[in-house]
Design a protein around this motif. Structure first.
Motif, PDB file in Angstrom:
ATOM      1  N   THR A  23       0.833  -1.198   0.000  1.00 54.09           N
ATOM      2  CA  THR A  23       0.000   0.000   0.000  1.00 54.09           C
ATOM      3  C   THR A  23       0.868   1.248   0.000  1.00 54.09           C
ATOM      4  OG1 THR A  23      -1.747  -1.121   1.239  1.00 54.09           O
ATOM      5  CG2 THR A  23      -1.782   1.264   1.253  1.00 54.09           C
ATOM      6  N   ALA A  24       1.859   1.269   0.892  1.00 53.48           N
ATOM      7  CA  ALA A  24       2.737   2.434   0.995  1.00 53.48           C
ATOM      8  C   ALA A  24       3.509   2.660  -0.302  1.00 53.48           C
ATOM      9  CB  ALA A  24       3.704   2.250   2.166  1.00 53.48           C
ATOM     10  N   ILE A  25       3.957   1.581  -0.948  1.00 52.26           N
ATOM     11  CA  ILE A  25       4.676   1.704  -2.220  1.00 52.26           C
ATOM     12  C   ILE A  25       3.746   2.249  -3.298  1.00 52.26           C
ATOM     13  CG2 ILE A  25       5.763   0.409  -4.107  1.00 52.26           C
ATOM     14  CD1 ILE A  25       7.626   0.746  -1.772  1.00 52.26           C
ATOM     15  N   GLN A  26       2.571   1.667  -3.421  1.00 51.51           N
ATOM     16  CA  GLN A  26       1.644   2.071  -4.478  1.00 51.51           C
ATOM     17  C   GLN A  26       1.203   3.521  -4.323  1.00 51.51           C
ATOM     18  OE1 GLN A  26       2.618  -0.476  -6.315  1.00 51.51           O
ATOM     19  NE2 GLN A  26       0.589  -0.557  -7.228  1.00 51.51           N
ATOM     20  N   GLN A  27       1.061   3.985  -3.086  1.00 52.55           N
ATOM     21  CA  GLN A  27       0.623   5.355  -2.838  1.00 52.55           C
ATOM     22  C   GLN A  27       1.799   6.314  -2.657  1.00 52.55           C
ATOM     23  OE1 GLN A  27      -2.439   5.582   0.132  1.00 52.55           O
ATOM     24  NE2 GLN A  27      -3.739   4.090  -0.898  1.00 52.55           N
ATOM     25  N   ALA A  48      13.797   5.137   0.588  1.00 51.24           N
ATOM     26  CA  ALA A  48      12.342   5.084   0.385  1.00 51.24           C
ATOM     27  C   ALA A  48      11.987   5.455  -1.056  1.00 51.24           C
ATOM     28  CB  ALA A  48      11.646   6.027   1.362  1.00 51.24           C
ATOM     29  N   GLN A  49      12.628   6.491  -1.582  1.00 54.75           N
ATOM     30  CA  GLN A  49      12.387   6.905  -2.968  1.00 54.75           C
ATOM     31  C   GLN A  49      12.809   5.807  -3.942  1.00 54.75           C
ATOM     32  OE1 GLN A  49      14.688  10.531  -2.818  1.00 54.75           O
ATOM     33  NE2 GLN A  49      12.871  11.814  -2.509  1.00 54.75           N
ATOM     34  N   ARG A  50      13.924   5.138  -3.628  1.00 55.69           N
ATOM     35  CA  ARG A  50      14.405   4.050  -4.488  1.00 55.69           C
ATOM     36  C   ARG A  50      13.442   2.865  -4.445  1.00 55.69           C
ATOM     37  NH1 ARG A  50      19.163   3.131  -2.162  1.00 55.69           N
ATOM     38  NH2 ARG A  50      19.999   5.036  -3.058  1.00 55.69           N
ATOM     39  N   LEU A 103       9.932  -0.590  -7.158  1.00 50.69           N
ATOM     40  CA  LEU A 103       8.916  -1.594  -6.844  1.00 50.69           C
ATOM     41  C   LEU A 103       7.491  -1.208  -7.232  1.00 50.69           C
ATOM     42  CD1 LEU A 103      10.092  -2.793  -3.299  1.00 50.69           C
ATOM     43  CD2 LEU A 103      10.555  -3.842  -5.511  1.00 50.69           C
ATOM     44  N   LYS A 104       7.220   0.068  -7.431  1.00 53.28           N
ATOM     45  CA  LYS A 104       5.842   0.461  -7.739  1.00 53.28           C
ATOM     46  C   LYS A 104       5.374  -0.229  -9.020  1.00 53.28           C
ATOM     47  CE  LYS A 104       2.624   4.278  -8.264  1.00 53.28           C
ATOM     48  NZ  LYS A 104       2.416   5.741  -8.325  1.00 53.28           N
ATOM     49  N   ILE A 153       6.147   8.229   1.320  1.00 56.87           N
ATOM     50  CA  ILE A 153       7.512   8.274   1.848  1.00 56.87           C
ATOM     51  C   ILE A 153       7.505   8.400   3.364  1.00 56.87           C
ATOM     52  CG2 ILE A 153       9.606   9.698   1.937  1.00 56.87           C
ATOM     53  CD1 ILE A 153       9.324  10.174  -1.021  1.00 56.87           C
ATOM     54  N   THR A 154       6.531   9.117   3.918  1.00 53.16           N
ATOM     55  CA  THR A 154       6.448   9.276   5.379  1.00 53.16           C
ATOM     56  C   THR A 154       6.355   7.928   6.073  1.00 53.16           C
ATOM     57  OG1 THR A 154       5.359  11.427   5.147  1.00 53.16           O
ATOM     58  CG2 THR A 154       5.143  10.307   7.269  1.00 53.16           C
ATOM     59  N   VAL A 155       5.516   7.052   5.573  1.00 54.37           N
ATOM     60  CA  VAL A 155       5.368   5.725   6.157  1.00 54.37           C
ATOM     61  C   VAL A 155       6.626   4.894   5.937  1.00 54.37           C
ATOM     62  CG1 VAL A 155       4.176   3.521   5.899  1.00 54.37           C
ATOM     63  CG2 VAL A 155       2.860   5.628   6.077  1.00 54.37           C
ATOM     64  N   LEU A 156       7.171   4.930   4.729  1.00 58.04           N
ATOM     65  CA  LEU A 156       8.335   4.095   4.418  1.00 58.04           C
ATOM     66  C   LEU A 156       9.550   4.472   5.261  1.00 58.04           C
ATOM     67  CD1 LEU A 156       7.988   3.907   0.532  1.00 58.04           C
ATOM     68  CD2 LEU A 156       7.487   2.100   2.186  1.00 58.04           C
ATOM     69  N   THR A 157       9.737   5.756   5.533  1.00 59.32           N
ATOM     70  CA  THR A 157      10.901   6.175   6.319  1.00 59.32           C
ATOM     71  C   THR A 157      10.748   5.840   7.801  1.00 59.32           C
ATOM     72  OG1 THR A 157       9.972   8.415   6.441  1.00 59.32           O
ATOM     73  CG2 THR A 157      11.650   8.010   4.763  1.00 59.32           C
TER      74      THR A 157
END
Length: 201
Positions: free
Chosen positions: A97-101, A118-120, A125-126, A104-108
């Motif tokens: 979900t975090a990748i598709q949307q 996170a950007q990578r 992966l998106k 970055i806040t969640v991923l970090t």
């Protein structure tokens, strides 16, 4: 290549379990080892990671986790330990979900993930995670918050243990402060809250 191992859990440590199969004990590094129970029968879906100086066996309780782990290893800068940390902090659906949307806040909030990584992850992966695609109902903010909250819990407890606090005490401290924690809090801020709770007894 060892695809899966089925046997009895003989040892549980902070980052791995030992599974006995016909008299051989396999050390398997995995997310959240304490989800397992001593002397229970388990099936671990595995990835055999080989480097010049070491060979490690990583294991997962589902095919979904195994597939996501392998996808994560394809991302530049993400090694097996970071990949396991990501899986320990969330679950395949909420991470997807975090990748598709592009959140970055969640991923970090995930262990070992800074803004650049996170950007990578998003770039690499998106749209490339069909194996762990979510149900349409799993695309809301609450599922993404779960990733962040679980990550904060994991990192806070790890930080407390690094200060000499036992795992059980770290769990109790987290239970007392978790209602005060939000997904936007930094680990440092939560750790200060935890230490304040510790001193208050």
């Amino acid at each position: 290549m060892i695809d899966f191992i089925k046997g009895e859990v003989l040892l549980i440590e902070e980052d791995y379990i030992v599974v006995e199969v016909q008299g051989i004990g396999y050390r398997i590094f995995c997310p959240n080892p304490f989800q397992f129970t001593l002397h229970s029968q388990v099936t671990m879906y595995t990835h055999h990671h080989v480097r010049e100086d070491a060979m490690h066996l990583f294991g997962f309780s589902s095919r979904e986790e195994q597939k996501l782990f392998r996808k994560l290893l394809d991302v530049n800068g993400v090694g097996p330990r970071v990949a396991v940390g990501i899986l320990a902090a969330g679950n395949p659906h909420s991470f997807t979900t975090a990748i598709q949307q592009e959140n970055i806040t969640v991923l970090t909030k995930l262990p070992g993930i800074g803004k650049k990584t996170a950007q990578r992850l998003i770039l690499d992966l998106k749209g490339k995670l069909p194996e762990v695609a979510m149900d349409s109902t799993d695309t809301n903010i609450s599922s993404m918050s779960t990733v962040a909250d679980t990550s904060l819990s994991f990192e806070t407890k790890e930080a407390l243990q690094s200060l000499g606090i036992s795992r059980d005490e770290a769990d109790m401290i987290w239970q007392k402060i978790e209602h005060q924690v939000t997904a936007d809090d930094s680990v440092d801020a939560v750790l200060k809250l935890a230490l304040k709770q510790l001193h208050q007894g």
